[in-house]
Design a protein around this motif. Structure first.
Motif, PDB file in Angstrom:
ATOM      1  N   ALA A 172      18.450  19.444 -51.636  1.00  0.00           N
ATOM      2  CA  ALA A 172      19.159  20.683 -51.310  1.00  0.00           C
ATOM      3  C   ALA A 172      20.560  20.714 -51.905  1.00  0.00           C
ATOM      4  N   VAL A 173      21.237  19.580 -51.898  1.00  0.00           N
ATOM      5  CA  VAL A 173      22.592  19.514 -52.461  1.00  0.00           C
ATOM      6  C   VAL A 173      22.571  19.826 -53.953  1.00  0.00           C
ATOM      7  N   ILE A 174      21.661  19.189 -54.685  1.00  0.00           N
ATOM      8  CA  ILE A 174      21.621  19.387 -56.136  1.00  0.00           C
ATOM      9  C   ILE A 174      21.219  20.824 -56.465  1.00  0.00           C
ATOM     10  N   VAL A 175      20.213  21.334 -55.763  1.00  0.00           N
ATOM     11  CA  VAL A 175      19.787  22.716 -56.006  1.00  0.00           C
ATOM     12  C   VAL A 175      20.923  23.689 -55.697  1.00  0.00           C
ATOM     13  N   GLY A 176      21.634  23.462 -54.593  1.00  0.00           N
ATOM     14  CA  GLY A 176      22.730  24.357 -54.236  1.00  0.00           C
ATOM     15  C   GLY A 176      23.797  24.418 -55.308  1.00  0.00           C
ATOM     16  N   ALA A 177      24.185  23.253 -55.832  1.00  0.00           N
ATOM     17  CA  ALA A 177      25.215  23.213 -56.872  1.00  0.00           C
ATOM     18  C   ALA A 177      24.719  23.868 -58.156  1.00  0.00           C
ATOM     19  N   ALA A 178      23.517  23.493 -58.589  1.00  0.00           N
ATOM     20  CA  ALA A 178      22.984  24.029 -59.847  1.00  0.00           C
ATOM     21  C   ALA A 178      22.748  25.529 -59.761  1.00  0.00           C
ATOM     22  N   ALA A 203      11.524  19.366 -48.809  1.00  0.00           N
ATOM     23  CA  ALA A 203      12.508  19.845 -49.772  1.00  0.00           C
ATOM     24  C   ALA A 203      12.688  21.354 -49.674  1.00  0.00           C
ATOM     25  N   GLY A 204      11.587  22.096 -49.597  1.00  0.00           N
ATOM     26  CA  GLY A 204      11.678  23.546 -49.561  1.00  0.00           C
ATOM     27  C   GLY A 204      12.464  24.053 -48.368  1.00  0.00           C
ATOM     28  N   LEU A 205      12.197  23.502 -47.194  1.00  0.00           N
ATOM     29  CA  LEU A 205      12.907  23.944 -45.994  1.00  0.00           C
ATOM     30  C   LEU A 205      14.381  23.557 -46.056  1.00  0.00           C
ATOM     31  N   LEU A 220      12.577  33.863 -49.280  1.00  0.00           N
ATOM     32  CA  LEU A 220      11.174  33.857 -48.902  1.00  0.00           C
ATOM     33  C   LEU A 220      10.550  32.545 -49.357  1.00  0.00           C
ATOM     34  N   LEU A 221       9.644  32.006 -48.551  1.00  0.00           N
ATOM     35  CA  LEU A 221       8.992  30.739 -48.875  1.00  0.00           C
ATOM     36  C   LEU A 221       7.483  30.885 -48.799  1.00  0.00           C
TER      37      LEU A 221
END
Length: 409
Positions: A172-178, A203-205, A220-221
């Protein structure tokens, strides 16, 4: 060389790497001399009694006289290894050894990989609780949902050291930054973007929770049984808060008009048929390893206006946990944190996002065989070999730990 030949070549090289010159990726080496009688008397009996008595009188002395303060346990039951599924604890050992290697290489943290043949979540919780006193932190890895949520929550309540499920929070941290950087390049704002997450496991949640914290307005998931909708009755308590899609919505509708598509699932989970219907200038993160949810070459051909990232090191924009967990734990250990909290996670997001906007040093260009690299569609997140990560991320995490009151020092 065709794709099949390349895969065979990679397999042969990977097996040779793991087997030679000795099997595995780790070994233990002493940090103190033990060459004389005097050394032996200090390392073991009678001298070792002195730190034993000190720690018995004050457990905090373990940080001063043992390796606890720089030691992390990398623990898995092998139920969700990479994109390979439930391969068991023994087959998961190469991954856990790899995590330990990365801890040492990137953050100078010692780590032991521990593979647990656990009967169930409660058994795993009991095992980790029992071995925890010797470690400064616990990195949970490759544990299938929903057990991973139960295990992490129980251990965080029982233990006074950081317990961190990397598949959740590291991702989540890496996705948030990228994603923050990618959306800025595409001229979009997270608050107004439609975000579709394909994969609703750990990971998705965690990504959905992180993006909510960062201000996402529409998320949406979907999971293997379809979109997380209001009318579904088969969802766990962890999934229910994200079941916001209208009754009857299917995957194609969830992806239609999406500004952001994030895959944390398996190969093929993002259908090629959905690409034309995405919003203008989309962001696509296909993060399954080793095979992304959709072929990046296909995305580049059909949607040249897209920014694409994968979890692979051989492609641009590697959105991978190696950018997170070593430095999150480095910061947590440096301040002797009792936990890794939300403030520390957000500090890591901010540090990673800002570092990507800095000029890239020549030594990093040389390490990757590049002539130039600058903030833009092909560079939205720092490279894993960037030595500045320790300062930009770990120091920010430690500062956040102190400011939020979870640090021992």
């Amino acid at each position: 060389m065709g794709e099949g030949d390349r895969q065979d070549d990679l397999r042969r090289r990977a097996l040779a790497y793991h087997a030679l010159p000795q099997p595995g990726k780790l070994r233990v080496e002493p940090s103190k001399p033990c060459a004389t009688q005097e050394d032996l008397s200090l390392a073991y009996t009678p001298g070792v009694a002195a730190p034993v008595r000190a720690i018995a009188a004050d457990p905090e002395c373990a940080y001063d006289y043992t390796g606890k303060g720089n030691l992390v346990a990398v623990i898995s039951n092998g139920t969700a290894v990479l994109g390979l599924g439930n391969v068991g604890p023994l087959a998961g050992k190469p991954v856990m050894e790899g995590k330990a290697l990365l801890f040492k290489r990137f953050a100078d943290i010692d780590a032991f990989d521990i593979e647990v043949d656990a009967r169930d979540a409660e058994h795993l919780i009991d095992v980790v609780t029992a071995i925890a006193p010797g470690f400064g932190g616990i990195n949970l890895e490759d544990i299938a949902a929903p057990d991973c949520f139960r295990v992490e929550s129980a251990l965080q309540e029982r233990l006074d050291i950081p317990v961190f499920h990397d598949d959740q929070h590291g991702t989540a941290v890496i996705v948030g930054a990228a994603l923050q950087n990618a959306l800025e390049i595409q001229g979009k704002a997270l608050a107004s973007a439609k975000v579709a997450i394909v994969g609703a496991g750990a990971a998705g949640l965690a990504i959905a929770r992180m993006l909510r914290r960062l201000g996402a307005g529409q998320i949406l998931l979907s999971d293997k049984d379809g979109v997380l909708r209001r009318d579904r009755r088969d969802l766990s308590p962890w999934h229910t808060p994200f079941a916001v899609a209208p009754a009857g919505m299917v995957l194609a509708e969830m992806l239609a008009g999406a500004d952001v598509v994030i895959g944390v699932s398996v190969r093929g989970a993002i259908p090629a048929e959905a690409l034309p219907g995405l919003a203008r200038n989309p962001v696509i993160f296909a993060l399954a390893n080793p095979d992304p949810e959709i072929d990046p070459a296909l995305v580049r051909r059909l949607r040249p206006d897209a920014i694409i990232a994968t979890g692979r090191s051989d492609l641009p924009n590697q959105v991978n946990n190696v950018l997170g967990f070593p430095f999150l734990f480095r910061g947590a250990l440096d301040c002797r944190a009792r936990q890794i909290n939300e403030a520390m996670l957000l500090a890591a997001v901010d540090g990673l996002a800002r570092l990507a906007r800095e000029p890239v040093p020549d030594e990093i260009l040389a390490a990757y065989g590049m002539q130039e690299c600058r903030f833009g569609p092909q560079y939205i997140i720092p490279k894993p070999l960037d030595l500045r990560l320790r300062h930009w991320v770990a120091d920010a995490v430690a500062a956040a730990g102190r400011a939020s009151g979870v640090a021992r020092r």
